[in-house]
Scaffold this motif. Structure first.
Motif, PDB file in Angstrom:
ATOM      1  N   GLU A 256       3.956  14.032  15.461  1.00 38.91           N
ATOM      2  CA  GLU A 256       2.773  13.730  14.405  1.00 38.91           C
ATOM      3  C   GLU A 256       3.054  14.632  13.216  1.00 38.91           C
ATOM      4  O   GLU A 256       2.996  14.191  12.152  1.00 38.91           O
ATOM      5  CB  GLU A 256       1.676  13.929  15.181  1.00 38.91           C
ATOM      6  N   GLN A 257       3.412  15.817  13.512  1.00 33.91           N
ATOM      7  CA  GLN A 257       3.895  16.861  12.450  1.00 33.91           C
ATOM      8  C   GLN A 257       4.939  16.339  11.387  1.00 33.91           C
ATOM      9  O   GLN A 257       4.845  16.344  10.190  1.00 33.91           O
ATOM     10  CB  GLN A 257       4.214  18.084  12.904  1.00 33.91           C
ATOM     11  N   LEU A 258       5.947  15.658  12.070  1.00 31.54           N
ATOM     12  CA  LEU A 258       6.956  15.050  11.384  1.00 31.54           C
ATOM     13  C   LEU A 258       6.587  13.793  10.719  1.00 31.54           C
ATOM     14  O   LEU A 258       7.068  13.634   9.367  1.00 31.54           O
ATOM     15  CB  LEU A 258       8.328  14.504  12.327  1.00 31.54           C
ATOM     16  N   LEU A 259       5.555  13.042  11.181  1.00 32.42           N
ATOM     17  CA  LEU A 259       5.288  11.822  10.353  1.00 32.42           C
ATOM     18  C   LEU A 259       4.491  12.369   9.274  1.00 32.42           C
ATOM     19  O   LEU A 259       4.837  11.454   8.317  1.00 32.42           O
ATOM     20  CB  LEU A 259       4.401  10.973  11.474  1.00 32.42           C
ATOM     21  N   ILE A 260       3.657  13.199   9.473  1.00 33.13           N
ATOM     22  CA  ILE A 260       2.749  13.822   8.257  1.00 33.13           C
ATOM     23  C   ILE A 260       3.635  14.344   7.090  1.00 33.13           C
ATOM     24  O   ILE A 260       3.557  13.839   5.950  1.00 33.13           O
ATOM     25  CB  ILE A 260       1.811  14.869   8.817  1.00 33.13           C
ATOM     26  N   ALA A 261       4.691  14.896   7.488  1.00 38.15           N
ATOM     27  CA  ALA A 261       5.707  15.293   6.600  1.00 38.15           C
ATOM     28  C   ALA A 261       6.413  14.263   5.854  1.00 38.15           C
ATOM     29  O   ALA A 261       6.764  14.440   4.753  1.00 38.15           O
ATOM     30  CB  ALA A 261       6.743  16.520   7.194  1.00 38.15           C
ATOM     31  N   PHE A 262       6.810  13.231   6.555  1.00 38.92           N
ATOM     32  CA  PHE A 262       7.512  12.152   6.108  1.00 38.92           C
ATOM     33  C   PHE A 262       6.751  11.549   5.082  1.00 38.92           C
ATOM     34  O   PHE A 262       7.163  11.004   4.021  1.00 38.92           O
ATOM     35  CB  PHE A 262       7.915  11.167   7.289  1.00 38.92           C
ATOM     36  N   ASP A 263       5.389  11.220   5.421  1.00 43.64           N
ATOM     37  CA  ASP A 263       4.503  10.297   4.636  1.00 43.64           C
ATOM     38  C   ASP A 263       4.306  11.227   3.370  1.00 43.64           C
ATOM     39  O   ASP A 263       3.959  10.576   2.298  1.00 43.64           O
ATOM     40  CB  ASP A 263       3.123   9.988   5.573  1.00 43.64           C
TER      41      ASP A 263
ATOM     42  N   PRO B 277       0.853  -1.219  -0.082  1.00 47.72           N
ATOM     43  CA  PRO B 277      -0.011   0.062   0.123  1.00 47.72           C
ATOM     44  C   PRO B 277       0.793   1.237   0.040  1.00 47.72           C
ATOM     45  O   PRO B 277       0.399   2.313   0.013  1.00 47.72           O
ATOM     46  CB  PRO B 277      -0.731  -0.153   1.395  1.00 47.72           C
ATOM     47  N   ASN B 278       2.268   0.992   0.113  1.00 50.88           N
ATOM     48  CA  ASN B 278       2.996   2.254   0.148  1.00 50.88           C
ATOM     49  C   ASN B 278       2.472   3.371   1.376  1.00 50.88           C
ATOM     50  O   ASN B 278       2.535   4.567   1.030  1.00 50.88           O
ATOM     51  CB  ASN B 278       3.199   2.945  -0.951  1.00 50.88           C
ATOM     52  N   ASP B 279       2.238   2.774   2.495  1.00 48.78           N
ATOM     53  CA  ASP B 279       1.542   3.462   3.400  1.00 48.78           C
ATOM     54  C   ASP B 279       2.665   3.533   4.565  1.00 48.78           C
ATOM     55  O   ASP B 279       2.596   3.281   5.714  1.00 48.78           O
ATOM     56  CB  ASP B 279       0.153   2.849   3.984  1.00 48.78           C
ATOM     57  N   ASN B 280       3.677   4.567   4.468  1.00 54.13           N
ATOM     58  CA  ASN B 280       4.855   4.782   5.204  1.00 54.13           C
ATOM     59  C   ASN B 280       4.513   5.435   6.570  1.00 54.13           C
ATOM     60  O   ASN B 280       5.133   5.049   7.503  1.00 54.13           O
ATOM     61  CB  ASN B 280       5.833   5.679   4.526  1.00 54.13           C
ATOM     62  N   GLY B 281       3.574   6.465   6.494  1.00 51.95           N
ATOM     63  CA  GLY B 281       3.162   6.833   7.847  1.00 51.95           C
ATOM     64  C   GLY B 281       2.806   5.551   8.915  1.00 51.95           C
ATOM     65  O   GLY B 281       3.176   5.632  10.045  1.00 51.95           O
ATOM     66  N   ALA B 282       1.795   4.842   8.502  1.00 55.64           N
ATOM     67  CA  ALA B 282       1.306   3.733   9.121  1.00 55.64           C
ATOM     68  C   ALA B 282       2.395   2.826   9.360  1.00 55.64           C
ATOM     69  O   ALA B 282       2.210   2.248  10.417  1.00 55.64           O
ATOM     70  CB  ALA B 282       0.352   3.091   8.170  1.00 55.64           C
ATOM     71  N   ASN B 283       3.437   2.484   8.452  1.00 57.98           N
ATOM     72  CA  ASN B 283       4.444   1.714   9.111  1.00 57.98           C
ATOM     73  C   ASN B 283       5.228   1.904  10.089  1.00 57.98           C
ATOM     74  O   ASN B 283       5.466   1.394  10.956  1.00 57.98           O
ATOM     75  CB  ASN B 283       5.349   1.572   7.568  1.00 57.98           C
ATOM     76  N   LEU B 284       5.554   3.446  10.080  1.00 63.90           N
ATOM     77  CA  LEU B 284       6.387   3.914  11.095  1.00 63.90           C
ATOM     78  C   LEU B 284       5.554   4.133  12.433  1.00 63.90           C
ATOM     79  O   LEU B 284       6.243   3.717  13.487  1.00 63.90           O
ATOM     80  CB  LEU B 284       7.080   5.378  10.887  1.00 63.90           C
ATOM     81  N   ALA B 285       4.314   4.493  12.247  1.00 68.37           N
ATOM     82  CA  ALA B 285       3.336   4.785  13.432  1.00 68.37           C
ATOM     83  C   ALA B 285       3.592   3.429  14.255  1.00 68.37           C
ATOM     84  O   ALA B 285       3.628   3.244  15.605  1.00 68.37           O
ATOM     85  CB  ALA B 285       2.089   5.161  13.100  1.00 68.37           C
ATOM     86  N   ALA B 286       3.260   2.099  13.715  1.00 70.04           N
ATOM     87  CA  ALA B 286       3.025   0.911  14.371  1.00 70.04           C
ATOM     88  C   ALA B 286       4.509   0.528  14.770  1.00 70.04           C
ATOM     89  O   ALA B 286       4.720  -0.177  16.005  1.00 70.04           O
ATOM     90  CB  ALA B 286       2.554  -0.196  13.265  1.00 70.04           C
ATOM     91  N   PHE B 287       5.622   0.657  14.233  1.00 67.10           N
ATOM     92  CA  PHE B 287       6.824   0.277  14.537  1.00 67.10           C
ATOM     93  C   PHE B 287       7.378   0.985  15.843  1.00 67.10           C
ATOM     94  O   PHE B 287       7.942   0.323  16.635  1.00 67.10           O
ATOM     95  CB  PHE B 287       7.662   0.549  13.202  1.00 67.10           C
ATOM     96  N   GLU B 288       7.048   2.342  15.979  1.00 73.67           N
ATOM     97  CA  GLU B 288       7.477   3.077  16.710  1.00 73.67           C
ATOM     98  C   GLU B 288       7.089   2.391  18.300  1.00 73.67           C
ATOM     99  O   GLU B 288       7.631   2.465  19.494  1.00 73.67           O
ATOM    100  CB  GLU B 288       7.102   4.508  16.813  1.00 73.67           C
ATOM    101  N   GLU B 289       5.790   1.830  18.170  1.00 70.38           N
ATOM    102  CA  GLU B 289       5.264   1.310  19.473  1.00 70.38           C
ATOM    103  C   GLU B 289       5.850   0.089  20.062  1.00 70.38           C
ATOM    104  O   GLU B 289       5.727  -0.404  21.100  1.00 70.38           O
ATOM    105  CB  GLU B 289       3.708   0.904  19.097  1.00 70.38           C
TER     106      GLU B 289
END
Lengths: 708, 708
Positions: free
Chosen positions: A375-382, A101-113
C-alpha cells in the motif's frame, strides 16, 4: 563497568488454547480480530477499484480451465482480454489529455486482483496496457498518444513490449538492437545485428501482436545516443509478419502458458522518423539529436524509470497470490485430521501441530507485512505518476522502494505457495486445488521485470550512495571519528564483555507486563540497527573502490556481493516491518490491534531469528535474550492459533476466487461423514474389537498374564 | 582456568583464480579433479546396472514431449512401460524361486536413472513393479507369486497399489477400508465405509489398472486384526470396471501427468480367501486367524517395512534430478555473460559472480553428499533384501536410514532445481530447458511415499528410543550423573566463560598448514556433537512423557515437535557428511581427493553456518571461530570455481540426458557470434561513437571544461 538494566522484551507466557479440539476456541478475555475492519484496512486507499477488481476476478469466464494445451490456453486468454477491453477496464490509467482520470493507483489496484482469476490474464493485461500502451504514453508525446493509444487500449492493436534481448535481460543499457537514422528518407532503420540481440520472452510476440514498442540504440550522424524506444508495426491485419520482421515462439513455459511469449528480429526494418517515442530524446529531419536531459546516463534511467509500474503491480499481485495460498492451506489445515493426538477417539487437526503452525504462520505474518508495505508503494507510485509529487528525488525513492519490495514479495510468494502445497500433502498436488498452478505461474515473477538479485544489487548501491553522501557531508575530522567509532564497534564485538554484561543484567528480570510497547521498540531497534550497520560496514569495506580503477573496483565489489544483497534485504525487511507497524497504528479497535500486533511481533521476531547468528556475533543480542526470543516465537504461534482463520478471512477471498475444493468444505464434509460412521458403528454394538483388545480380554479371562 | 590451545581450523587464504576471464583457469600447482575417476566412484557397487539405466534413459522414445495434454502424456508413458516390460528391465528384482537373480540393488540403481528420461516413467514403473508387483512378492507366498507375478512383470496386468486413502496418507495404521471374512463362501468382502476411505492418488487407478493390491483391515470372527493386503481384480480385459468397483480420475496434477492417478472404492466386493497376501497373517477356511508375528503392532510394521524400497529409490532419483539441474545451470552460468565487470570489452560470466557461486556451489556440495549417502542406503537395502543381512535390527536401521535420507534428498532436489531455474533467468523458465518440468514432477516426492515431515518425526522417535535405551542401561545413580552433567551444560551456556576462553585461545593462532585433517575433525566434532546434544536434550525434555497419560504425553511431544524435526535433521546431516567423507576415503588420486575435500568442507561448513546461532548459543563455537568459518566458506567458493564444470561433468549426464539447449552449446555459440560481431565492428572503423565519448572529445577539442 556499569550497565543500565535491559528492558523486558519477553511476550508473557499465555500458552494459548489447548492445542487440540474440534474448533479453536479463543480463550475468555483474549482479544478478537474484527475481520471486516481488517478487510477494510487492507483494501487501502483504492478501495473501490480493488473491490471492482475482486468482482471481476470472480467471473468464471475469466478463470482458467485446468487441462488445456498451450494453444488453447493462449486463445482463451486473448478472448478474456477482449472482454476486459470492451469494458474499458484500463481507462483509469489514461491521462486527462486523452479523456482519462490519470488515476494510476486505482488502475494498478484493480489490475493486481486479476491474479486470482488467472495469472496469465494478469500478465497479458500487463503486457498490453502496463507495458506496451504505457511505453507510448510515458515515452511518447501527444501525436503518439492520439495515433496509437486508442488502438492499444481497445486491443485493436495487440502489442509487444520489445525490450529484453536473448543476450540481455536485466542489463537494458547493453541492448544491441540498433535504430539508425537515414536523413535521406527521414526513416529509422531497425536492425538485429546478431542472434543474441533478438528480442525475447515478449508477451504477444509469438502470435497476437500487431505492433511493438522496440528498444534500440539510437544512432544518428555516427553517434550512439543509447537506448530509446520506437513504435514498430510488425504484423498486418491478417496476422502475417511484415517485411523484414522475423518471429519465433518461445514454446511451452513453466507457467503463464496463456501468454504467447516469443522472439522478434528486425532486418533493416524502416519506420518513419516520427515513430521515435520522443519525450526524452528527438531527432530533427536533418538528423540532429536533441534531448531535454543532457546526461545520457540520467536520460536512460529517466526513461526506464517511467516503467516502474510493472514492478509495483507485481509486488501487489505476488502478495495477493500468497494470500490465496494461505487461505487454502490454513482452511484445509483447520479441517484436516491426521494421527491420533490427545483425544482417543479423534485425530488431531493439522493446524494443532506445532510444526504445521511453524510452517504456515510466519508466512502469514510476512504476507500481512507485505500487504501493508505494498500500500505504501502504491501510494508512492500514485504520487509520482499523478504529477502531485513528481520530483527527481521522489522518482528515485519510488524506484528504490519498488526494487526493494518486488524481490521480497515474489520470493515470499514462491516460498509460501510451496510451503502451502506441501502442507496440503497429496491434495496440494492436485491441480484443482490451485497451489501447483500458482507456483508455476508466479515462478517467473522472481526473474522478470528486473531479476530479484539484480534489483537488490541496485538497492544496495543506493544504500551505499546514501552512506557515502553522509560521509561526504561531514568534515574530514568527522569522517575520522566516524570510521574510528565503527572500528571500535568492530573491535568490541571480538570481546564478549558487552554480552556478558547484558546476560547479567537480563537474568531474573523477566517481567510479564507492558510488553507490547517494549516489543515494538526492541524489534525496531534491532532491525534498524541491522539495516544501518550492514550498509555502513559495506561502505567502509568498499571505500577503496571509488579510487580504484574500474577493473579493481568491480573485483572488490564482487568479493562483497553476498553482503550487498544481505544489506539490501535488511533494508527491505525494515521497510516491511515499519509498514506493518504503521498499518496497525491506523486501527483503533483494541482487539484487532492486539491480534495484529501479535502477528507483527511474529514477523519481527522471525526476521531476527532468521539472522540470529549475525545479531549474536555483532553483539546486538545477548545469548539469554536470543534464547528468550526463540521461546517467544513458539508462544506466539500457539497464541495466534485461534485467530488463524480470522486472519485469512480478512483477505476477502470469496469462493469464486478460491475455487479449491479442499478449502470450500469438501474436507470438512468428509471428516463429518467419517466421524458419523464411527459413532454409528460404536452405537450399533457390531463394531469388531481389535486384536489387541481381544488379547487383553482373553488374558483377563484366564486371570493370568500371557506367559502362563 | 586453563584451556588447551584450539586447533587451527581455517582453510588458508588461497584466493582461487581471479574471478573473471573467458574460461576458469586452474592455477599452477593447484589440484585437478580426475573426472573419469569420480564418475566411476559415483557409479558405485551397481556400476553395470547404472550404466545400462543411463543407456536406457538416453533413448528418445522414453523421453517426454514438452506440450501434451494429460491424456496424451498418459498414453505415451503406458507405451513406454510396454517397451520396458518387453525388455524385462525389472527382472533383477525377481527372487531365485521365480528364476530371477534377486539382485535388488541393481534393480533400483537402474530404475533411478529413468528420472532423467521422464519422471512420470520412473514413477509409473515404480507403481507397477516397485509397489504392485513388490507387494505380491513381499507380502504374498509362493502360490501368489506363481499366479500373479508373471502378469505383473509383463504388464499383462497393470496394477494399482491401493494403500493411501483420501482420509489417511502417511498414517497407514488408521486406514478404514475393511476386508471381512465370510466363512460360508470362503470369501473376503471388501468395503469402503465412507468417502474419506476411498483409496486415492493411486497410479494406474484412473485408467490402466486391471488389478490392485488393496490394504484393508482384516476382520474375521468379529476381530479386527489390522491392516493387511489383498489382491483384487478391478477391471476386465476391455478395461471396464468389475461389479462393485468405483473409480475416479484425480485429474491434472502439478506434474507427473504421464501417470493416471485416481481413486477406487469397493462396495462389498468379494474375492476368494486365497487372495489375502498371507506371508504375515492368514485365515483358515473356518475363519481362524494366524500369524507368525504375535504382536499386531510389530506385524504391521514388518509388513510396511517390506515396502521401504519406494523410499530408497526416491532418494536416488531425487539426487539424480539435482545432478541434472546443476549440470544445466552450472554449464549455462559458465557461458552466459551479463553486465560489464573487470574487463572493459567483455561482460562477466555469471559463474564469476560471488552471489552466483553462493547460490549454486553449496547445492552442488550437498548433492555430492547425497550421492555418497545414497550408495550407503542402497547397500543397506540390498543387504537386507538379498537375505544376506536380514535381521530385525538391520531392517530397523534400514528403515531409519531411508526415513532420514529421503526427506533430505527430495527437499534438496526441490531447492536445487528452483535455485537453478532462477539462476538461468528467462531461459530457465522455458520448458525446453527442463528445469521447470523437473520441479513440477519432483514436487510430490516430498510428500508421497511417506511425507517428509512424518518421516523425520519417525527418525526423531528412533533417536529418542536410542537415547532412552542408553539411559535405561545405566543404573539409577548413573542416570542422575547423566542428567546432572547435561544440566551443567545447560547452565554453562548461560555464561559466556567458555566462549571467552576460546576467543582468547583462538586469537593470533591462524596457521595455514595441515588444515585438511583438522577441518575434518572440526566438522565431525561439531556435527556429531550437535546430533547427539539435540537428541539428548529432547530426551531429557520429554522424559516426563513416558509416565504421563496418553493425552498429556501427546501434548508434551507436540510442544517440542519443531525440536524433534531439528534433531532428525541434525542426525541426517551427520550421516550425509560422514558418507561424503567415507566416499572420499576410497579415492587415492591426490588431486581428486583435494578437490572433493574442498567440496566436502563446503558442505560441512555450510551446514554449520546454516545453524550457526545454535552452535553459538550452545557454546560449541566461539564468535571468533564463527567469523573465520564464514570467511572460509567464501574462500571455498572461489577456490572451487575453476573445478565447477569438472564437478558436474563427473555426473556423467550425456547430451541425450540433458536435452536443455542452454546447456548444449546454444549459449556459447550466441556469445561467440556477438563477440565476433563486436570485434568486426571495431576493426571496420565504422562503429558509432557513444554520445558520452563524443561529448568528452568535443570538450577536449574546445580545450576547456564544459562549464564554459
Amino acid at each position: 563497568m556499569t550497565t543500565s538494566p535491559a528492558p523486558d522484551t519477553t511476550l508473557g507466557d499465555h500458552p494459548g488454547p489447548t492445542p487440540t479440539g474440534p474448533l479453536p476456541v479463543i480463550p475468555d478475555g483474549a482479544p478478537h480480530l474484527d475481520v471486516a475492519l481488517v478487510t477494510e484496512t487492507l483494501l487501502g486507499r483504492w478501495r473501490e477499484a480493488r473491490l471492482a477488481g475482486r468482482e471481476r476476478a470472480a467471473r468464471p469466464e475469466l478463470h482458467r480451465p485446468l487441462d488445456m494445451t498451450v494453444a488453447d490456453h493462449r486463445e482463451r486468454v486473448l478472448e478474456q482480454m477482449h472482454l476486459l477491453a470492451a469494458e474499458d477496464v484500463s481507462r483509469p490509467m489514461l491521462p486527462e489529455s486523452l479523456g482519462g482520470p490519470n488515476d494510476n493507483g486505482a488502475n494498478l489496484a484493480a489490475f493486481e486482483e486479476l491474479v486470482v482469476a488467472d495469472p496469465s490474464l494478469q500478465i497479458k493485461s500487463g503486457v498490453q496496457w502496463g507495458l506496451f500502451t504505457s511505453a507510448i504514453l510515458q515515452l511518447g508525446t501527444q501525436p503518439h498518444h492520439e495515433a496509437w493509444v486508442p488502438g492499444a487500449m481497445s486491443l485493436e492493436t495487440p502489442g509487444a513490449f520489445a525490450m529484453t534481448e536473448i543476450g540481455h535481460g536485466s542489463d537494458v543499457q547493453s541492448l544491441a538492437t540498433t535504430a539508425t537514422y537515414d536523413p535521406d528518407t527521414e526513416e529509422w532503420v531497425i536492425t538485429t545485428p546478431f542472434r543474441a540481440a533478438w528480442k525475447d520472452y515478449l508477451g504477444n510476440a509469438a502470435l497476437h501482436a500487431r505492433a511493438a514498442t522496440v528498444f534500440a540504440r539510437l544512432i544518428t550522424r555516427g553517434v550512439d545516443h543509447g537506448v530509446h524506444c520506437f513504435y514498430v508495426p510488425i504484423r498486418d491485419e491478417q496476422g502475417n509478419l511484415l517485411p523484414g520482421i522475423q518471429a519465433e515462439d518461445d514454446g511451452p513455459k513453466g507457467g503463464l502458458n496463456g501468454i504467447d511469449n516469443g522472439r522478434l528480429a528486425f532486418d533493416h526494418v524502416r519506420v518513419p522518423r516520427t515513430h521515435l517515442l520522443n519525450r526524452y530524446g528527438d531527432v530533427a529531419p536533418d538528423g540532429t539529436y536533441s534531448s531535454p536531459i543532457d546526461s545520457p546516463g540520467r536520460r536512460f534511467f529517466t526513461m526506464l524509470g517511467t516503467l516502474v509500474q510493472g514492478r509495483v503491480s507485481l509486488d501487489g499481485a505476488a502478495n495477493r497470490a500468497s494470500q490465496l495460498a494461505l487461505h487454502i492451506a490454513i482452511t484445509y489445515a483447520s479441517q484436516r485430521r491426521q494421527f491420533a493426538g490427545p483425544s482417543p477417539t479423534e485425530e488431531t487437526v493439522l493446524l494443532d501441530y506445532q510444526s504445521h503452525l511453524a510452517r504456515l504462520l510466519p508466512k502469514l505474518a510476512a504476507t500481512y507485512a507485505g500487504a501493508f508495505a505494498h500500500e505504501q508503494l502504491l501510494i508512492a507510485f500514485d504520487d509520482v505518476f499523478s504529477g502531485r509529487g513528481d520530483t527527481p528525488e521522489a522518482r528515485e525513492d519510488l524506484e528504490t522502494l519498488a526494487a526493494a519490495l518486488k524481490p521480497m514479495s515474489t520470493r515470499l510468494a514462491m516460498d509460501t505457495i510451496q510451503e502451502c502445497r506441501e502442507a496440503c500433502g497429496g491434495q496440494g498436488y492436485l491441480a484443482e486445488n490451485r497451489l501447483v498452478g500458482l507456483h508455476q505461474d508466479l515462478d517467473v515473477y522472481c526473474t522478470f521485470e528486473g531479476d530479484n538479485t539484480v534489483l537488490h544489487q541496485l538497492v544496495a548501491k543506493r544504500l551505499l550512495a546514501d552512506v557515502s553522501r553522509e560521509l561526504r557531508s561531514i568534515d574530514r575530522a568527522g569522517i575520522g571519528r566516524f570510521i574510528a567509532s565503527r572500528a571500535e564497534t568492530l573491535t568490541k564485538r571480538h570481546t564478549p564483555w558487552n554480552r556478558l554484561a547484558q546476560d547479567i543484567a537480563d537474568r531474573g528480570q523477566v517481567r510479564r507486563s507492558a510488553e507490547t510497547l517494549r516489543q515494538a521498540e526492541f524489534q525496531e531497534r534491532l532491525l534498524s540497527d541491522r539495516a544501518r550497520v550492514k550498509a555502513e560496514e559495506l561502505a567502509l569495506t568498499l571505500r577503496g573502490a571509488a579510487k580504484a580503477d574500474p577493473a579493481e573496483a568491480a573485483a572488490l565489489v564482487n568479493k562483497h556481493q553476498v553482503e550487498m544483497l544481505a544489506a539490501a534485504r535488511a533494508h527491505a525487511e525494515l521497510v516491511l516491518w515499519r509498514s506493518f507497524s504503521q498499518g496497525i497504528a491506523q486501527i483503533t479497535d483494541p482487539g484487532t490491534v492486539a491480534v495484529l500486533t501479535d502477528v507483527r511481533d511474529l514477523y519481527g521476531l522471525t526476521l531476527i531469528q532468521d539472522d540470529l547468528a549475525w545479531f549474536l556475533l555483532e553483539g546486538h543480542l545477548s545469548a539469554q535474550r536470543a534464547r528468550a526470543l526463540q521461546a517467544d516465537v513458539k508462544r506466539l504461534l500457539w497464541r495466534l492459533r485461534p485467530h488463524a482463520l480470522d486472519l485469512v478471512a480478512a483477505f476477502d477471498l470469496r469462493p469464486e476466487h478460491v475455487r479449491a475444493p479442499i478449502a470450500l468444505g469438501e474436507e470438512a464434509e468428509r471428516q463429518a461423514d467419517a466421524a458419523a460412521w464411527f459413532r454409528a458403528q460404536r452405537a450399533s454394538g457390531e463394531a469388531p474389537i481389535s486384536e489387541k483388545a481381544q488379547k487383553k480380554a482373553r488374558e483377563r479371562a484366564q486371570g493370568t498374564p500371557r506367559d502362563q
